[in-house]
Design a protein around this motif. Structure first.
Motif: not given
Length: 61
Positions: A56-61, A7-10
């Motif tokens: 990757a999402q976290r690194r992008a922000h 759920r958290a990943a979603m």
């Protein structure tokens, strides 16, 4: 990967529905439902893919 982690990943990846995540990874929506209900474990390759995408999402922000 636990249902809570799924759920958290979603949420992190912007998938609002089971159908969204199912379409993105190429499985049936009912499969995602089973994972979220904890009735079937998330396959290791799928869990690894989602964890990589979240990272990757976290690194992008």
């Amino acid at each position: 990967m636990s249902p809570e982690e799924l759920r958290a990943a979603m949420r992190t990846l912007g998938y609002r529905t089971q159908a969204d995540v199912a379409s993105a990874i190429g499985v049936n929506r009912s499969t995602v439902s089973l994972w979220l209900d904890g009735k079937v474990g998330v396959p290791r390759p799928v869990a690894m893919l989602l964890r990589i995408l979240v990272s990757a999402q976290r690194r992008a922000h």
